[in-house]
Design an enzyme around this catalytic site. Structure first.
Site, PDB file in Angstrom:
ATOM      1  N   ILE A 154       0.840  -1.209   0.000  1.00 21.35           N
ATOM      2  CA  ILE A 154       0.000   0.000   0.000  1.00 21.35           C
ATOM      3  C   ILE A 154       0.870   1.251   0.000  1.00 21.35           C
ATOM      4  O   ILE A 154       0.616   2.210  -0.743  1.00 21.35           O
ATOM      5  CB  ILE A 154      -0.969  -0.034   1.201  1.00 21.35           C
ATOM      6  N   ARG A 232      -3.433   1.719  11.122  1.00 19.57           N
ATOM      7  CA  ARG A 232      -4.150   1.367  12.337  1.00 19.57           C
ATOM      8  C   ARG A 232      -3.971   2.497  13.348  1.00 19.57           C
ATOM      9  O   ARG A 232      -2.899   3.099  13.439  1.00 19.57           O
ATOM     10  CB  ARG A 232      -3.587   0.062  12.938  1.00 19.57           C
ATOM     11  N   GLU A 261     -11.755   2.354  17.952  1.00 21.06           N
ATOM     12  CA  GLU A 261     -12.835   2.531  16.974  1.00 21.06           C
ATOM     13  C   GLU A 261     -14.058   1.719  17.419  1.00 21.06           C
ATOM     14  O   GLU A 261     -13.900   0.644  17.981  1.00 21.06           O
ATOM     15  CB  GLU A 261     -12.379   2.002  15.605  1.00 21.06           C
ATOM     16  N   HIS A 279     -12.818   4.790   9.064  1.00 23.87           N
ATOM     17  CA  HIS A 279     -12.167   3.550   8.626  1.00 23.87           C
ATOM     18  C   HIS A 279     -12.817   3.026   7.343  1.00 23.87           C
ATOM     19  O   HIS A 279     -13.386   1.932   7.291  1.00 23.87           O
ATOM     20  CB  HIS A 279     -12.235   2.489   9.722  1.00 23.87           C
TER      21      HIS A 279
HETATM   22  C1  8YV Z   1     -11.396  -3.273   6.641  1.00 25.08           C
HETATM   23  C2  8YV Z   1      -8.896  -3.039   7.009  1.00 25.08           C
HETATM   24  O1  8YV Z   1     -12.100  -2.196   7.136  1.00 25.08           O
HETATM   25  O2  8YV Z   1      -8.144  -4.636   5.459  1.00 25.08           O
HETATM   26  C3  8YV Z   1      -7.961  -4.100   6.571  1.00 25.08           C
HETATM   27  O3  8YV Z   1      -7.022  -4.405   7.349  1.00 25.08           O
HETATM   28  O4  8YV Z   1      -8.696  -2.446   8.007  1.00 25.08           O
HETATM   29  C4  8YV Z   1     -10.085  -2.693   6.199  1.00 25.08           C
HETATM   30  O5  8YV Z   1      -9.900  -3.052   4.889  1.00 25.08           O
HETATM   31  C5  8YV Z   1     -11.424  -4.284   7.750  1.00 25.08           C
HETATM   32  O6  8YV Z   1     -10.416  -5.197   7.659  1.00 25.08           O
HETATM   33  C6  8YV Z   1     -12.763  -5.034   7.757  1.00 25.08           C
HETATM   34  O7  8YV Z   1     -12.957  -5.672   6.538  1.00 25.08           O
END
Ligand code: 8YV
Length: 325
Positions: A154, A232, A261, A279
């Site tokens: 990312i 995070r 959260e 988020h």
């Molecule tokens: C989602 C995320 O909100 O992929 C992750 O680690 O934090 C987000 O893509 C979460 O995982 C719930 O699907």
């Protein structure tokens, strides 16, 4: 009773697929696990997990035949992977399919914060533009030096996007990466923050990065700097960030993730130099469908005795562990 349990709140498309294609029983939260009849829990071999509540030894002990935790998300910091490995449980996640969404959002948040979108939108919506006239000038993003904390998949997508904004790229990671000429590597987060105008946080969440964006990092970023976090909430010392924003020791922040959260600290939420989002990094129809499909492929592969596409721990090592090897 089925051998597949889906834990968490799923979009309809995923809920339907989990029930109809995987034959899953659904559980809203991990807390509900203890309330399941033991006979039903004893049959569960696979969990499709979506959530950020800690999935640790106590929860795993409630599922004695569990062989795979297929996480819905790239971040698996809620899952105690060491404990899973010790118990012969494979953990999988959903990397790759959400890179573009999260990177798009990070850049969009940096633009929106730099150009003060929130103030402008409010002035149009509440009609104050007619009274107050032109708004205070914002700040240019193109051409600034931007630091990426964590040059994983990312982080690299974010950096590639910012190159199109003519930004100079600096980054921090445990070791230097194979990056384009001219990108500057820093081993230390404070050193990175000191060398850039704005800082984007894209490291993996978990104990190793807890509080990585410290008061020292924020002070090194300085009063002209903007902090963006799409990884995070645990990565940022939130008390230090609140103080830095209140005192103007950084210019602003744009956060898509928070500690505790969805109960965001009200002292943080109300700050005028914060751009907050709930988020939503991967929250598009296309990406969440891709995440759910990958989660189910991982789960199905394990149940059919095949290697999952995106394991977090080494399935072969886990199977050896389970066999007492
Ligand atoms: C989602 C995320 O909100 O992929 C992750 O680690 O934090 C987000 O893509 C979460 O995982 C719930 O699907």
């Amino acid at each position: 009773m089925t051998r597949v349990l889906a834990i968490g709140i799923y979009a309809d498309i995923d809920h339907t697929a989990l029930v109809e294609e995987e034959g899953a029983a659904m559980l809203a939260t991990l807390d509900d696990l203890a309330g399941m009849p033991q006979a039903d829990r004893d049959r569960i071999e696979a969990v499709a997990y979506r959530g950020h509540a800690p999935f640790g030894p106590d929860q795993m002990a409630l599922l004695p035949r569990l062989r795979v935790i297929a996480n819905n998300g790239v971040g698996y910091d809620a899952i105690d992977v060491a404990a899973a490995t010790e118990r012969g449980i494979v953990v999988t996640n959903t990397p790759g399919v959400l890179n573009d969404d999260v990177a798009d959002l990070a850049v969009a948040m940096l633009v929106a914060q730099s150009r003060d979108f929130e103030r402008g939108m409010r002035a149009v919506r509440d009609g104050s533009w007619a009274q107050t006239g032109e708004l205070p000038l914002a700040r240019k993003l193109s051409g600034r030096t931007v630091g990426i904390l964590g040059m994983g998949r990312i982080g690299r997508e974010i950096a590639d996007r910012l190159v199109a904004f003519k930004c100079r790229i600096h980054y921090q990671s445990r070791t230097p990466k194979d990056t384009p000429a001219g990108w500057t590597y820093h081993a230390d987060p404070v050193d990175l923050a000191r060398g850039v105008d704005d800082l984007v946080v894209s490291v993996v969440g978990g104990p190793a990065t807890e509080g990585m964006v410290s008061a020292r990092v924020l002070d090194a970023l300085g009063p002209d700097g903007v902090l963006v976090n799409i990884s995070r909430g645990s990565v940022v010392d939130e008390a230090a960030l609140i103080e830095a924003l209140e005192q103007g020791r950084i210019r602003g922040a744009a956060l898509d993730v928070f500690r505790n959260e969805p109960d965001v600290d009200p002292r943080l939420a109300r700050l005028p130099n914060l751009l907050p989002l709930p988020h939503v990094g991967s929250a598009t129809v296309e990406t969440r469908a891709a995440m759910g499909a990958l989660q189910r492929r991982n789960l199905r592969a394990m149940l059919e005795g095949h290697a999952p596409e995106t394991p977090v721990n080494d399935p072969a090592a886990v199977v050896r562990q389970a066999a007492g090897g």
